[in-house]
Structures are given as C-alpha cells and as structure tokens.
Motif scaffolding. Sequence first.
Motif, PDB file in Angstrom:
ATOM      1  N   ARG A 222      23.314 108.611  -0.376  1.00 32.48           N
ATOM      2  CA  ARG A 222      23.949 107.345   0.018  1.00 32.48           C
ATOM      3  C   ARG A 222      23.870 106.334  -1.117  1.00 32.48           C
ATOM      4  NH1 ARG A 222      21.488 108.485   5.105  1.00 32.48           N
ATOM      5  NH2 ARG A 222      19.687 107.189   4.579  1.00 32.48           N
ATOM      6  N   LEU A 223      22.739 106.286  -1.789  1.00 33.76           N
ATOM      7  CA  LEU A 223      22.588 105.341  -2.893  1.00 33.76           C
ATOM      8  C   LEU A 223      23.508 105.699  -4.058  1.00 33.76           C
ATOM      9  CD1 LEU A 223      18.719 104.820  -2.897  1.00 33.76           C
ATOM     10  CD2 LEU A 223      20.466 103.167  -2.232  1.00 33.76           C
ATOM     11  N   ARG A 224      23.666 106.986  -4.311  1.00 30.39           N
ATOM     12  CA  ARG A 224      24.561 107.401  -5.391  1.00 30.39           C
ATOM     13  C   ARG A 224      26.010 107.029  -5.099  1.00 30.39           C
ATOM     14  NH1 ARG A 224      21.242 112.286  -5.347  1.00 30.39           N
ATOM     15  NH2 ARG A 224      19.893 112.293  -7.193  1.00 30.39           N
ATOM     16  N   SER A 225      26.376 107.005  -3.815  1.00 31.12           N
ATOM     17  CA  SER A 225      27.769 106.711  -3.453  1.00 31.12           C
ATOM     18  C   SER A 225      28.004 105.224  -3.182  1.00 31.12           C
ATOM     19  CB  SER A 225      28.163 107.514  -2.211  1.00 31.12           C
ATOM     20  OG  SER A 225      27.380 107.136  -1.089  1.00 31.12           O
ATOM     21  N   ARG A 226      26.948 104.415  -3.232  1.00 29.87           N
ATOM     22  CA  ARG A 226      27.082 102.981  -2.991  1.00 29.87           C
ATOM     23  C   ARG A 226      27.815 102.310  -4.149  1.00 29.87           C
ATOM     24  NH1 ARG A 226      26.191  99.369   1.331  1.00 29.87           N
ATOM     25  NH2 ARG A 226      24.552 100.131   2.673  1.00 29.87           N
ATOM     26  N   PRO A 227      28.504 101.171  -3.883  1.00 29.42           N
ATOM     27  CA  PRO A 227      29.144 100.422  -4.968  1.00 29.42           C
ATOM     28  C   PRO A 227      28.117  99.998  -6.022  1.00 29.42           C
ATOM     29  CG  PRO A 227      29.902  99.626  -2.841  1.00 29.42           C
ATOM     30  CD  PRO A 227      28.769 100.565  -2.569  1.00 29.42           C
ATOM     31  N   ARG A 228      28.501 100.085  -7.287  1.00 28.10           N
ATOM     32  CA  ARG A 228      27.592  99.735  -8.379  1.00 28.10           C
ATOM     33  C   ARG A 228      27.865  98.340  -8.937  1.00 28.10           C
ATOM     34  NH1 ARG A 228      24.835 104.272 -10.247  1.00 28.10           N
ATOM     35  NH2 ARG A 228      24.669 105.707  -8.482  1.00 28.10           N
ATOM     36  N   LEU A 229      28.837  97.632  -8.352  1.00 30.22           N
ATOM     37  CA  LEU A 229      29.151  96.286  -8.803  1.00 30.22           C
ATOM     38  C   LEU A 229      28.438  95.268  -7.925  1.00 30.22           C
ATOM     39  CD1 LEU A 229      32.993  96.590  -9.470  1.00 30.22           C
ATOM     40  CD2 LEU A 229      31.132  96.663 -11.140  1.00 30.22           C
ATOM     41  N   LEU A 230      27.892  94.240  -8.541  1.00 31.97           N
ATOM     42  CA  LEU A 230      27.157  93.205  -7.811  1.00 31.97           C
ATOM     43  C   LEU A 230      28.034  92.560  -6.744  1.00 31.97           C
ATOM     44  CD1 LEU A 230      24.343  91.899  -7.885  1.00 31.97           C
ATOM     45  CD2 LEU A 230      25.257  90.184  -9.456  1.00 31.97           C
ATOM     46  N   SER A 231      29.316  92.420  -7.026  1.00 33.96           N
ATOM     47  CA  SER A 231      30.226  91.757  -6.091  1.00 33.96           C
ATOM     48  C   SER A 231      30.511  92.591  -4.848  1.00 33.96           C
ATOM     49  CB  SER A 231      31.548  91.440  -6.794  1.00 33.96           C
ATOM     50  OG  SER A 231      32.130  92.624  -7.320  1.00 33.96           O
ATOM     51  N   ASP A 232      30.209  93.897  -4.900  1.00 31.62           N
ATOM     52  CA  ASP A 232      30.521  94.785  -3.777  1.00 31.62           C
ATOM     53  C   ASP A 232      29.291  95.216  -2.975  1.00 31.62           C
ATOM     54  OD1 ASP A 232      33.209  94.764  -4.497  1.00 31.62           O
ATOM     55  OD2 ASP A 232      32.967  96.466  -5.861  1.00 31.62           O
ATOM     56  N   ALA A 233      28.131  94.668  -3.299  1.00 33.95           N
ATOM     57  CA  ALA A 233      26.887  95.100  -2.652  1.00 33.95           C
ATOM     58  C   ALA A 233      26.170  93.893  -2.045  1.00 33.95           C
ATOM     59  CB  ALA A 233      25.985  95.805  -3.665  1.00 33.95           C
ATOM     60  N   PRO A 234      26.372  93.611  -0.763  1.00 29.11           N
ATOM     61  CA  PRO A 234      25.728  92.447  -0.129  1.00 29.11           C
ATOM     62  C   PRO A 234      24.201  92.533  -0.210  1.00 29.11           C
ATOM     63  CG  PRO A 234      27.427  93.368   1.289  1.00 29.11           C
ATOM     64  CD  PRO A 234      27.214  94.347   0.194  1.00 29.11           C
ATOM     65  N   ILE A 235      23.580  91.393  -0.467  1.00 26.17           N
ATOM     66  CA  ILE A 235      22.131  91.311  -0.637  1.00 26.17           C
ATOM     67  C   ILE A 235      21.564  90.382   0.429  1.00 26.17           C
ATOM     68  CG2 ILE A 235      20.272  90.525  -2.170  1.00 26.17           C
ATOM     69  CD1 ILE A 235      22.242  91.113  -4.515  1.00 26.17           C
ATOM     70  N   ALA A 236      20.469  90.792   1.069  1.00 23.98           N
ATOM     71  CA  ALA A 236      19.773  89.934   2.035  1.00 23.98           C
ATOM     72  C   ALA A 236      18.445  89.502   1.450  1.00 23.98           C
ATOM     73  CB  ALA A 236      19.550  90.677   3.349  1.00 23.98           C
ATOM     74  N   LEU A 237      18.220  88.183   1.415  1.00 20.94           N
ATOM     75  CA  LEU A 237      16.955  87.617   0.967  1.00 20.94           C
ATOM     76  C   LEU A 237      16.306  86.923   2.154  1.00 20.94           C
ATOM     77  CD1 LEU A 237      18.054  85.951  -2.423  1.00 20.94           C
ATOM     78  CD2 LEU A 237      17.019  88.208  -2.090  1.00 20.94           C
ATOM     79  N   VAL A 238      15.002  87.080   2.290  1.00 25.03           N
ATOM     80  CA  VAL A 238      14.287  86.510   3.434  1.00 25.03           C
ATOM     81  C   VAL A 238      13.541  85.259   3.002  1.00 25.03           C
ATOM     82  CG1 VAL A 238      12.551  86.917   5.209  1.00 25.03           C
ATOM     83  CG2 VAL A 238      14.021  88.788   4.463  1.00 25.03           C
ATOM     84  N   GLY A 239      13.683  84.190   3.798  1.00 21.14           N
ATOM     85  CA  GLY A 239      12.941  82.961   3.551  1.00 21.14           C
ATOM     86  C   GLY A 239      13.851  81.837   3.101  1.00 21.14           C
ATOM     87  N   GLY A 240      13.436  80.617   3.360  1.00 21.09           N
ATOM     88  CA  GLY A 240      14.236  79.466   2.953  1.00 21.09           C
ATOM     89  C   GLY A 240      13.546  78.607   1.917  1.00 21.09           C
ATOM     90  N   ASP A 241      12.501  79.137   1.246  1.00 23.40           N
ATOM     91  CA  ASP A 241      11.798  78.330   0.256  1.00 23.40           C
ATOM     92  C   ASP A 241      12.639  78.207  -1.006  1.00 23.40           C
ATOM     93  OD1 ASP A 241      11.105  80.633  -1.543  1.00 23.40           O
ATOM     94  OD2 ASP A 241       9.983  81.239   0.232  1.00 23.40           O
ATOM     95  N   SER A 242      12.195  77.333  -1.905  1.00 21.40           N
ATOM     96  CA  SER A 242      13.006  76.999  -3.074  1.00 21.40           C
ATOM     97  C   SER A 242      13.217  78.178  -4.010  1.00 21.40           C
ATOM     98  CB  SER A 242      12.361  75.833  -3.836  1.00 21.40           C
ATOM     99  OG  SER A 242      11.021  76.141  -4.194  1.00 21.40           O
ATOM    100  N   LEU A 243      12.245  79.089  -4.108  1.00 19.13           N
ATOM    101  CA  LEU A 243      12.410  80.249  -4.985  1.00 19.13           C
ATOM    102  C   LEU A 243      13.534  81.147  -4.476  1.00 19.13           C
ATOM    103  CD1 LEU A 243      11.631  82.093  -7.306  1.00 19.13           C
ATOM    104  CD2 LEU A 243       9.771  83.016  -5.885  1.00 19.13           C
ATOM    105  N   VAL A 244      13.569  81.397  -3.182  1.00 21.12           N
ATOM    106  CA  VAL A 244      14.628  82.223  -2.598  1.00 21.12           C
ATOM    107  C   VAL A 244      15.983  81.544  -2.747  1.00 21.12           C
ATOM    108  CG1 VAL A 244      15.531  83.140  -0.420  1.00 21.12           C
ATOM    109  CG2 VAL A 244      13.121  83.437  -0.996  1.00 21.12           C
ATOM    110  N   VAL A 245      16.028  80.249  -2.507  1.00 22.29           N
ATOM    111  CA  VAL A 245      17.287  79.503  -2.639  1.00 22.29           C
ATOM    112  C   VAL A 245      17.787  79.544  -4.082  1.00 22.29           C
ATOM    113  CG1 VAL A 245      18.321  77.200  -2.506  1.00 22.29           C
ATOM    114  CG2 VAL A 245      16.825  78.008  -0.665  1.00 22.29           C
ATOM    115  N   ALA A 246      16.872  79.360  -5.047  1.00 16.82           N
ATOM    116  CA  ALA A 246      17.255  79.403  -6.464  1.00 16.82           C
ATOM    117  C   ALA A 246      17.764  80.794  -6.852  1.00 16.82           C
ATOM    118  CB  ALA A 246      16.061  79.014  -7.334  1.00 16.82           C
ATOM    119  N   THR A 247      17.117  81.845  -6.322  1.00 16.89           N
ATOM    120  CA  THR A 247      17.556  83.217  -6.604  1.00 16.89           C
ATOM    121  C   THR A 247      18.943  83.460  -6.030  1.00 16.89           C
ATOM    122  OG1 THR A 247      15.263  84.008  -6.575  1.00 16.89           O
ATOM    123  CG2 THR A 247      16.998  85.643  -6.307  1.00 16.89           C
ATOM    124  N   ALA A 248      19.164  83.015  -4.803  1.00 16.77           N
ATOM    125  CA  ALA A 248      20.473  83.187  -4.169  1.00 16.77           C
ATOM    126  C   ALA A 248      21.555  82.470  -4.966  1.00 16.77           C
ATOM    127  CB  ALA A 248      20.422  82.658  -2.736  1.00 16.77           C
TER     128      ALA A 248
END
Length: 275
Positions: A119-145
């Motif tokens: 499944r990982l080999r067949s997943r999209p390799r472009l950042l724009s095509d791979a949704p990312i979930a980050l947990v937490g609302g602190d400033s580090l997570v917000v800055a990363t997002a």
Amino acid sequence: MERFQQSRGLPADGVCGPATWAALVEAGHRLGDRLLYLRTPYVRGEDVAELQRRLGALGFSAGRVDGILGPKTASAIGAFQENAGLTADRICGPDTVAVLGRIPADDSHSMEMLLERERLRSRPRLLSDAPIALVGGDSLVVATARLLRRSGATVIVLAERDGSAAAAVANELDTSVLLDVRLADGPSCDAFYFATEGFTSSGGKRLAELLARELGDALELPASAPVGMRLPLLRESRMPAVECRLGPPPLVVERQAALAGRIAQCLADWIAEPL
C-alpha cells in the motif's frame, strides 16, 4: 505493574490508568475462551490478536495484529472457514479454533506487513496528494502545519488529545499519515511507532527514525532509537502513525521554528520515500 506495561507496549509508569486497565482486561482472554465475531463496539483482546496472527501466517489478511476484531478480521475468518470446508459464518467458535490448531503455520512473515508495504509503495509520492493529520493545537503543530501548507500539502490539525479519538478521526478522513507531537517535562526526543508480536508498521518505523534523528539534532540531544509501542493512537490508526515526545518545554519553545521546519521536511521526505 511496570513489567506488565512494558510487555504490552505501554509507558512503564507503574500507574494503572485507562490504557493499562484496558490491557489487563484484554490480557485475560485466550483463543477459544469465547466466540469471536464482528459486533459493535468491536471485540478486543489477546485472543483476537492471536487469531489475527494465525490467520495472517496462513495467508489470510486479517488486518494489523492490533487485537481489535474489525471488518477485515471478520472477512478473514470467513475466507479461512470457506477454504477449510467449514460453514463460512465469520464466527470464530470451537470448530474454527480446532482447525486453526491443526494447521502448521510459519508466522515469521506477516501477511498484513507485506500488504502495508505494498500500500505504501502504491501511495502518491507528491506532498500535494498525501493528506497529513497532525494532533494538537499548540504553536509547534500550528507552525508545522503552516509550513506544510505553503509547500502544497493538505494538512488536518486534530484538536483531540485522546489517542483513540484522534485515530478515529484520521481513519475517517483516510489520511496518509498521522503524527502526534507532545511536550515532555525533561530532556526528551522520543519517537514511537506501532509494533506488537507478529506485526511492525514499516511505514511508522521509517517516519519515527527520520523524526528521531532530525529532532534530536535540532534539540542537541543524544540520538535515541525509536521504540515500537502499542499506544492507543498507534494501535488504532489504519495508516502509519508516530507519536513524538519532546522536551524540556522551554527549549522546545525556543527552537520552535527549527523544529517545525525539521518536522515538515521529515514528513515531505517520508511521503516521497515511505519505506
């Protein structure tokens, strides 16, 4: 208590909290003690994990060895029963357990581990095509997002601090990866991925290794090897997931910009090369 927690991939703090109590209850079940079938809420226990290991070793994809009897495990029970000439009712009872016990299986290779890698080999390799979930609302997570979005990524920031709740939302949204970054009281740069007997998340381990190396360097802390755990967020997510614990808080705040940049780069690198 601490020894039991270590054996179950939980923080060995000697405190019987909700996760430890749930693990104690689940540890009391052995395969054959009760009927196993798909119901709501899902059945959990060591008997389910043993069933998943046995089915996977025989080539029936029962899902990750997480001890949670979901639709994939139920389907694997039915497929095994049909293959073995049993009534394919997707209920693991005495007859199914007896046949499982008579069939030798080499469990050195987990079917689900192989499927995860495919499944990982067949997943999209472009950042724009791979949704990312980050947990937490602190400033580090917000800055990363913010950095990831500037690079074209779709980022979902989950406010849930409960691991099970965060995993459930990420599963529903079908994100490519789930990352939880938490603050630790003392000097720390620890990264955890899902691993248990019979299954290791290859994608989670790869991301944890990237993060441990880069964040340890940013915090000027000794490199520590990522650890396979069974924390709720890691166990219950269907996608590769990592939990990081960084500290001390004053140092994390001071180096927030650098840490956010490293986390964003690690996620981009992982999406481009997840294995």
